[in-house]
Write a protein that holds these residues in place. Sequence first.
Motif: not given
Lengths: 167, 167
Positions: A115-130
């Motif tokens: 969805s972007g060029k350099n979004t650097k996704p991070r895992e939200i620990i204890g969660t299925p989300y990023w």
Amino acid sequence: MKTIEIDEELYQFIAGQTKHIGENASSILRRLLKIDQPTLAKQNITAQKESHYTPFNDLLTSDTFTNEKSIINRFILLLSALYNYNPALFAIAATSLHGSKRQYLAKDKQLLETSGKNTKPREIIGTPYWVISNTNTARKQYIIESIMSDMGISETMINQVTNAFLP
Amino acid sequence: MKTIEIDEELYQFIAGQTKHIGENASSILRRLLKIDQPTLAKQNITAQKESHYTPFNDLLTSDTFTNEKSIINRFILLLSALYNYNPALFAIAATSLHGSKRQYLAKDKQLLETSGKNTKPREIIGTPYWVISNTNTARKQYIIESIMSDMGISETMINQVTNAFLP
DNA sequence: GACGAGATCGCAGGGATAGTTT
DNA sequence: CCAAACTATCCCTGCGATCTCG
């Protein structure tokens, strides 16, 4: 007198709250709603005594959080707390939050990356989300506030969290 | 559905607690009284019986719509709902709608581009149509109203949509 | 794709408003 | 000539992602 339509089940519930024979609907409702609408002053006292936002209070006062000096980590911790507070509401808020091009949160890391060029996704620990992490502090703050607001969390609580979040 | 009588003041209070356009009394009261909402299945059955504008009610109360703060996106979402409600009627309304020079809607992006100098066409997602987007809010509102009216949608529904559309 | 965080700055998009046409 | 209707320029904000700094 005004007339309103309510469903059967709710009607039964209200009827069941009758305090004395012949009590009218207005009277019952006023009694029930009063309990839920304490004055502002009262609300604050209650909030301090026993908040129903216990998970946040716990987090905000926890050593893990207060000792955490990096914005990013506090950011992730807060999102995690929000998810665990109410996964369903979090899901709704998360999916509807986005910038002009980027999606801010998703269960799918890839979705964020594309969805972007350099979004650097991070895992939200204890969660299925990023979450996206390539943002400045202001935007991280906005993300937190926006999610909380969409989840119907009180203004007061949002301010409290904001204060704890910022450096 | 049951009917209950309540006094004017209480009625005003309850009406003031509306979270989104078209929310019914039961829903508001359940929220205030902290009772669970009836199951989705139940709600849909009722909705189908009550309104033949179900798609709009659904959209207007959906999180995607209510959480969407940008006018443009709400605009596109509404047009999409209108198309899907009745493609044939939409087609008629769409082709007959235009300004003095610009065509407002068309299946062909180019047609819109060449009908003005800077029309900024936008795709209506889930639809073969495009809309002009280089307009102020008033005109966007006019486009929505005009289409709905041409499609024979009720005055009441149009007002409801208008309210939900404007900031 | 590998250093990570996030401030800074440039760009795009939204839409109000000034300007044009009817 | 004035008003109303319509257009599209252009300002401003919001957003993205490059780039700097630890």
